[in-house]
Design a protein around this motif. Sequence first.
Motif, PDB file in Angstrom:
ATOM      1  N   LEU A  97     -31.136  -7.056  28.971  1.00 24.29           N
ATOM      2  CA  LEU A  97     -31.366  -6.725  27.562  1.00 24.29           C
ATOM      3  C   LEU A  97     -30.780  -5.363  27.212  1.00 24.29           C
ATOM      4  CD1 LEU A  97     -35.016  -8.019  27.054  1.00 24.29           C
ATOM      5  CD2 LEU A  97     -32.935  -8.946  26.032  1.00 24.29           C
ATOM      6  N   LEU A  98     -30.945  -4.397  28.096  1.00 26.77           N
ATOM      7  CA  LEU A  98     -30.342  -3.084  27.859  1.00 26.77           C
ATOM      8  C   LEU A  98     -28.823  -3.162  27.804  1.00 26.77           C
ATOM      9  CD1 LEU A  98     -32.509  -0.708  30.063  1.00 26.77           C
ATOM     10  CD2 LEU A  98     -32.197  -0.598  27.598  1.00 26.77           C
ATOM     11  N   LEU A  99     -28.248  -3.911  28.746  1.00 24.54           N
ATOM     12  CA  LEU A  99     -26.788  -4.071  28.752  1.00 24.54           C
ATOM     13  C   LEU A  99     -26.307  -4.775  27.484  1.00 24.54           C
ATOM     14  CD1 LEU A  99     -26.131  -4.985  32.481  1.00 24.54           C
ATOM     15  CD2 LEU A  99     -25.504  -2.881  31.294  1.00 24.54           C
ATOM     16  N   LEU A 100     -26.994  -5.853  27.098  1.00 27.38           N
ATOM     17  CA  LEU A 100     -26.614  -6.579  25.883  1.00 27.38           C
ATOM     18  C   LEU A 100     -26.705  -5.693  24.642  1.00 27.38           C
ATOM     19  CD1 LEU A 100     -28.188 -10.130  26.253  1.00 27.38           C
ATOM     20  CD2 LEU A 100     -25.785  -9.580  26.008  1.00 27.38           C
ATOM     21  N   SER A 101     -27.750  -4.888  24.562  1.00 27.27           N
ATOM     22  CA  SER A 101     -27.950  -4.097  23.356  1.00 27.27           C
ATOM     23  C   SER A 101     -26.956  -2.950  23.228  1.00 27.27           C
ATOM     24  CB  SER A 101     -29.383  -3.563  23.294  1.00 27.27           C
ATOM     25  OG  SER A 101     -29.621  -2.645  24.336  1.00 27.27           O
ATOM     26  N   PHE A 102     -26.324  -2.543  24.315  1.00 26.39           N
ATOM     27  CA  PHE A 102     -25.338  -1.470  24.234  1.00 26.39           C
ATOM     28  C   PHE A 102     -23.896  -1.974  24.304  1.00 26.39           C
ATOM     29  CE2 PHE A 102     -29.000   1.094  25.563  1.00 26.39           C
ATOM     30  CZ  PHE A 102     -28.939   2.061  24.584  1.00 26.39           C
ATOM     31  N   VAL A 103     -23.622  -2.881  25.202  1.00 33.09           N
ATOM     32  CA  VAL A 103     -22.242  -3.320  25.432  1.00 33.09           C
ATOM     33  C   VAL A 103     -21.750  -4.280  24.349  1.00 33.09           C
ATOM     34  CG1 VAL A 103     -20.745  -4.555  27.040  1.00 33.09           C
ATOM     35  CG2 VAL A 103     -22.419  -2.933  27.909  1.00 33.09           C
ATOM     36  N   MET A 104     -22.579  -5.244  23.985  1.00 38.66           N
ATOM     37  CA  MET A 104     -22.114  -6.270  23.047  1.00 38.66           C
ATOM     38  C   MET A 104     -21.754  -5.715  21.662  1.00 38.66           C
ATOM     39  SD  MET A 104     -21.829  -8.744  25.007  1.00 38.66           S
ATOM     40  CE  MET A 104     -21.390 -10.038  23.890  1.00 38.66           C
ATOM     41  N   PRO A 105     -22.554  -4.818  21.058  1.00 43.85           N
ATOM     42  CA  PRO A 105     -22.120  -4.264  19.768  1.00 43.85           C
ATOM     43  C   PRO A 105     -20.838  -3.440  19.866  1.00 43.85           C
ATOM     44  CG  PRO A 105     -24.460  -3.952  20.049  1.00 43.85           C
ATOM     45  CD  PRO A 105     -23.925  -4.442  21.356  1.00 43.85           C
ATOM     46  N   ILE A 106     -20.655  -2.739  20.979  1.00 44.62           N
ATOM     47  CA  ILE A 106     -19.419  -1.967  21.145  1.00 44.62           C
ATOM     48  C   ILE A 106     -18.219  -2.904  21.216  1.00 44.62           C
ATOM     49  CG2 ILE A 106     -18.146  -0.472  22.744  1.00 44.62           C
ATOM     50  CD1 ILE A 106     -20.857   0.855  23.379  1.00 44.62           C
ATOM     51  N   LEU A 107     -18.352  -3.997  21.955  1.00 46.91           N
ATOM     52  CA  LEU A 107     -17.266  -4.984  22.017  1.00 46.91           C
ATOM     53  C   LEU A 107     -16.997  -5.596  20.642  1.00 46.91           C
ATOM     54  CD1 LEU A 107     -18.109  -6.813  25.371  1.00 46.91           C
ATOM     55  CD2 LEU A 107     -16.304  -5.131  24.937  1.00 46.91           C
ATOM     56  N   ALA A 108     -18.054  -5.852  19.891  1.00 46.95           N
ATOM     57  CA  ALA A 108     -17.890  -6.411  18.545  1.00 46.95           C
ATOM     58  C   ALA A 108     -17.147  -5.438  17.637  1.00 46.95           C
ATOM     59  CB  ALA A 108     -19.253  -6.757  17.955  1.00 46.95           C
ATOM     60  N   ILE A 109     -17.527  -4.176  17.694  1.00 47.73           N
ATOM     61  CA  ILE A 109     -16.867  -3.171  16.856  1.00 47.73           C
ATOM     62  C   ILE A 109     -15.392  -3.036  17.230  1.00 47.73           C
ATOM     63  CG2 ILE A 109     -16.783  -0.705  16.326  1.00 47.73           C
ATOM     64  CD1 ILE A 109     -19.881  -0.754  16.585  1.00 47.73           C
ATOM     65  N   LEU A 110     -15.094  -3.014  18.516  1.00 44.34           N
ATOM     66  CA  LEU A 110     -13.694  -2.922  18.948  1.00 44.34           C
ATOM     67  C   LEU A 110     -12.886  -4.129  18.488  1.00 44.34           C
ATOM     68  CD1 LEU A 110     -14.133  -1.465  22.543  1.00 44.34           C
ATOM     69  CD2 LEU A 110     -13.309  -0.279  20.489  1.00 44.34           C
ATOM     70  N   LYS A 111     -13.467  -5.314  18.571  1.00 44.33           N
ATOM     71  CA  LYS A 111     -12.779  -6.534  18.131  1.00 44.33           C
ATOM     72  C   LYS A 111     -12.521  -6.491  16.623  1.00 44.33           C
ATOM     73  CE  LYS A 111     -11.449 -10.849  18.593  1.00 44.33           C
ATOM     74  NZ  LYS A 111     -10.425 -11.346  19.446  1.00 44.33           N
ATOM     75  N   ILE A 112     -13.510  -6.043  15.861  1.00 46.80           N
ATOM     76  CA  ILE A 112     -13.371  -5.966  14.407  1.00 46.80           C
ATOM     77  C   ILE A 112     -12.324  -4.929  14.005  1.00 46.80           C
ATOM     78  CG2 ILE A 112     -14.588  -5.229  12.314  1.00 46.80           C
ATOM     79  CD1 ILE A 112     -17.070  -6.581  13.590  1.00 46.80           C
ATOM     80  N   LEU A 113     -12.328  -3.794  14.682  1.00 50.28           N
ATOM     81  CA  LEU A 113     -11.332  -2.771  14.355  1.00 50.28           C
ATOM     82  C   LEU A 113      -9.922  -3.234  14.694  1.00 50.28           C
ATOM     83  CD1 LEU A 113     -13.189   0.470  15.500  1.00 50.28           C
ATOM     84  CD2 LEU A 113     -12.864  -0.379  13.168  1.00 50.28           C
ATOM     85  N   GLY A 114      -9.791  -4.093  15.698  1.00 50.33           N
ATOM     86  CA  GLY A 114      -8.493  -4.625  16.076  1.00 50.33           C
ATOM     87  C   GLY A 114      -7.974  -5.667  15.112  1.00 50.33           C
ATOM     88  N   SER A 115      -8.858  -6.522  14.631  1.00 51.66           N
ATOM     89  CA  SER A 115      -8.456  -7.544  13.661  1.00 51.66           C
ATOM     90  C   SER A 115      -9.593  -7.752  12.663  1.00 51.66           C
ATOM     91  CB  SER A 115      -8.096  -8.858  14.355  1.00 51.66           C
ATOM     92  OG  SER A 115      -9.209  -9.361  15.054  1.00 51.66           O
TER      93      SER A 115
END
Length: 116
Positions: free
Chosen positions: A84-102
């Motif tokens: 849960l800790l990993l999901l709450s930190f890593v997944m939003p960062i990956l989402a933000i990076l994906k959104i900024l890319g496209s």
Amino acid sequence: MTFDPDKRKLLSSLCHGAIFINYTFVSIGIPVALLLVSEDPVVKANARESLNLHLNLWVGWAIAGFCAATVILIPIAIILAIPLLLLSFVMPILAILKILGSPATEYRYPFIIHIL
């Protein structure tokens, strides 16, 4: 209708990054507000997905808390808390990076139950 890609990037990133503001109901205020106010379908989809992540994490933390409250299940609570800790930190960062890319893409979180 055409939407500004910079505005789309900012609002979509704000939806996913709201989880870093606070883990209480304050963090869902931004995605809910953007879901209700925005006319951009990509921003709305990202706001829904952010809310889905919040709901999944709340359910997970409630289960982990219940396990921790019953002394016998403390090892299970620890086993649940780490992902849960990993999901709450890593997944939003990956989402933000994906959104900024496209900015035209609607990000979908893997490994969660899509409620909304």
